[in-house]
Scaffold this motif. Structure first.
Motif, short mmCIF file in Angstrom:
data_model
loop_
_atom_site.label_atom_id
_atom_site.label_comp_id
_atom_site.label_asym_id
_atom_site.label_seq_id
_atom_site.Cartn_x
_atom_site.Cartn_y
_atom_site.Cartn_z
N ASP A 256 0.85 -1.25 -0.10
CA ASP A 256 -0.08 -0.02 -0.10
C ASP A 256 0.99 1.15 -0.06
O ASP A 256 1.38 1.75 1.19
CB ASP A 256 -0.88 -0.12 1.11
CG ASP A 256 -1.93 1.19 1.43
OD1 ASP A 256 -1.76 1.66 0.54
OD2 ASP A 256 -2.49 1.37 2.46
N HIS A 337 -1.81 2.15 9.44
CA HIS A 337 -2.74 1.19 9.68
C HIS A 337 -2.06 -0.08 9.50
O HIS A 337 -0.98 -0.12 9.00
CB HIS A 337 -3.89 0.95 8.93
CG HIS A 337 -3.80 1.17 7.25
ND1 HIS A 337 -3.36 0.10 6.56
CD2 HIS A 337 -3.44 2.17 6.62
CE1 HIS A 337 -3.17 0.45 5.32
NE2 HIS A 337 -3.40 1.84 5.09
N THR A 380 1.49 0.78 7.87
CA THR A 380 1.95 1.82 6.92
C THR A 380 2.17 3.07 7.62
O THR A 380 1.67 3.35 8.95
CB THR A 380 0.68 2.11 5.96
OG1 THR A 380 -0.19 2.73 6.66
CG2 THR A 380 0.31 0.88 5.03
N GLU A 382 1.85 7.17 6.75
CA GLU A 382 1.33 7.75 5.46
C GLU A 382 0.77 9.12 5.89
O GLU A 382 -0.39 9.36 5.74
CB GLU A 382 0.23 7.05 4.80
CG GLU A 382 -0.93 6.48 5.90
CD GLU A 382 -1.77 5.57 4.84
OE1 GLU A 382 -2.24 6.29 3.84
OE2 GLU A 382 -2.16 4.28 5.24
N GLU A 421 3.58 7.42 1.34
CA GLU A 421 3.05 6.27 2.04
C GLU A 421 3.88 5.21 2.07
O GLU A 421 4.18 4.89 0.85
CB GLU A 421 1.67 5.77 2.00
CG GLU A 421 1.26 4.42 2.35
CD GLU A 421 -0.34 4.20 2.18
OE1 GLU A 421 -0.74 4.56 1.03
OE2 GLU A 421 -1.07 3.49 2.94
MN MN Z 1 -2.57 3.00 3.72
#
Ligand code: MN
Ligand code: GLY
Ligand code: MN
Length: 444
Positions: A256, A337, A380, A382, A421
């Motif tokens: 991600d 997250h 992550t 971000e 991110e």
């Molecule tokens: Mn993310």
């Protein structure tokens, strides 16, 4: 690396998954669990199938990513049994039966129809929990043992710690995404439309829509201010900025990644992007075991407040901007997250395996991650800084709005916003940044 690395790590991973299920089943009073992949659903009033997403709980056992109706029965002390449905049809290609090494630790039975699954499972243990959306599997347990919350919470809590196999999957998902990001950056520099940038990302990463953990977010100019912008305009963007948030999947595990690109005719925005990139790396440097994630989120607001002041978007000091809540109008989402089998992975707000929730800070009630970081977590980082018209309108009406340098804010409004991110793995004494490592090794 990769296939070999995945294969080498898989047996130990399978043993860990079994241990976690042993503990979770014992704690919740079950003798066994049956996990279903899910069914291929038709779209409403249509004969076309909706995209199939396998139950992530099953994918943790073995990567049956395109196998509707498959399931796995696990009874502690016995070898897991997987049943795969391979219909005899020439309309679609039947899903492949998993070969070695996936099938090595798991007994495999192949059937031709989903209605043959219960018979293939044989005699079922007494107290069976079913984790599945399929009615024909749910029927195998009384209502109270279908998707029981207590068992799910035990399993979700454990998902935060990644095995070496899972990290290898995430590394590969990251490498593929970084290839896509490199191609997207080039396409943007050459004036490509959002749609062309999507194609460039997919071509370079080798992923079809069904392989990706989430639809890529490709926002040029003002579109970057819509956090989950979902369109792909075919016209060339007039603004020189691009926010691309796109990840890949590997055996069901996600990356991600977000980058923001700016063409040279916007130096003020490019400086802001570069400074946010520095702030993001400072936040990454603070990721280590023992850090409550909510504290890092608060530190991110401190970084954004400092950027707002340094770039003369607001008057006063970083402390006063933070104190007066100004950063929240420019950075309205969480710092990060958990990441894994789902892009927003489960268990981020749990205090313990029993499912009690951690208290959220009053200032930040909606964070997806509240846990204190531990070695083995994958997450992550971000931070973002956006010019979102609706939030700026609110800010104009707020007393804190008097401190905003509106001319400067409005000059940047057409460029939308910035997010950077990365995906990190918490280690014993810090963190490994999987994303930056991949950017350092994937050639331009
Ligand atoms: Mn993310
Ligand atoms: N791609 C969605 C997110 O960054 O959380
Ligand atoms: Mn993202």
């Amino acid at each position: 690396m990769t296939q070999a690395s995945l294969i080498n790590h898989y047996p130990a991973h399978l043993a860990t998954v079994q241990e976690r299920y042993d503990a979770a089943l014992a704690a919740t009073g079950y003798d066994a669990v049956l996990i279903g992949a899910g069914i291929a659903r038709l779209q409403f009033m249509d004969d076309q199938q909706a995209p199939f997403r396998a139950n992530p709980q099953l994918l943790q056992w073995l990567p049956l990513t395109a196998h509707p109706d498959a399931c796995l029965l696990y009874q502690p002390g016995r070898q897991p049994l997987a049943v795969v449905v391979r219909p005899a049809t020439y309309w679609e290609e039947p899903p492949a039966a998993p070969g070695a090494p996936w099938a090595d630790g798991i007994e495999l039975r192949i059937v031709a129809q989903s209605k043959a699954v219960p018979a293939a499972l044989g005699t079922l243990p007494q107290r069976l929990a079913v984790l599945a959306p399929e009615p024909h599997l749910q029927d195998l347990a009384p209502a109270e043992h279908r998707n029981p919350r207590a068992l799910i919470e035990h399993l979700n809590y454990q998902r935060a710690w990644k095995t070496d196999y899972e990290v290898s999957c995430q590394r590969e998902a990251t490498t593929q995404a970084v290839k896509g990001h490199r191609a997207a950056a080039l396409a943007h520099a050459e004036g490509a439309s959002e749609f062309e940038i999507l194609l460039a990302f997919q071509q370079a990463s080798g992923q079809a829509a069904a392989d990706m953990p989430y639809p890529p977010i490709i926002g040029a100019g003002r579109h970057a201010a819509t956090l989950h912008y979902q369109h792909y305009r075919q016209t060339s963007p007039s603004a020189g900025s691009l926010l691309i948030d796109a990840g890949c999947g590997c055996q069901g595990y996600a990356s991600d990644i977000t980058r923001t690109h700016v063409r040279e005719e916007h130096p003020a925005f490019a400086e802001l992007r570069d400074d946010l990139d520095q702030s993001q790396q400072q936040l990454c440097a603070r990721v280590r075991p023992g850090v409550p994630f909510a504290e890092l989120h608060h530190a991110a607001h401190g970084e954004i407040a400092a950027l707002l002041v340094a770039h003369k978007l607001v008057e006063g000091t970083a402390e006063s901007a933070l104190e007066r809540g100004l950063s929240r109008f420019f950075f309205p989402h969480g710092l990060g997250h958990l990441l894994g089998l789902q892009v927003h992975d489960v268990g981020g707000r749990q205090a313990d395996p029993d499912g009690s929730d951690l208290p959220a800070p009053t200032r930040y009630p909606h964070l997806r991650l509240l846990r204190t970081l531990e070695a083995g977590f994958s997450l992550t980082i971000e931070p973002g800084l956006y010019f979102i018209e609706s939030l700026l309108q609110e800010l104009r009406a707020d007393p804190a709005g008097a401190e905003v340098n509106w001319d400067r804010v409005e000059a940047l409004l057409p460029l939308g916003g910035i997010r950077i991110e990365d995906n990190l793995l918490v280690t014993a004494d810090g963190a490994e940044n999987l994303t930056r490592d991949a950017f350092a090794t994937v050639p331009h």
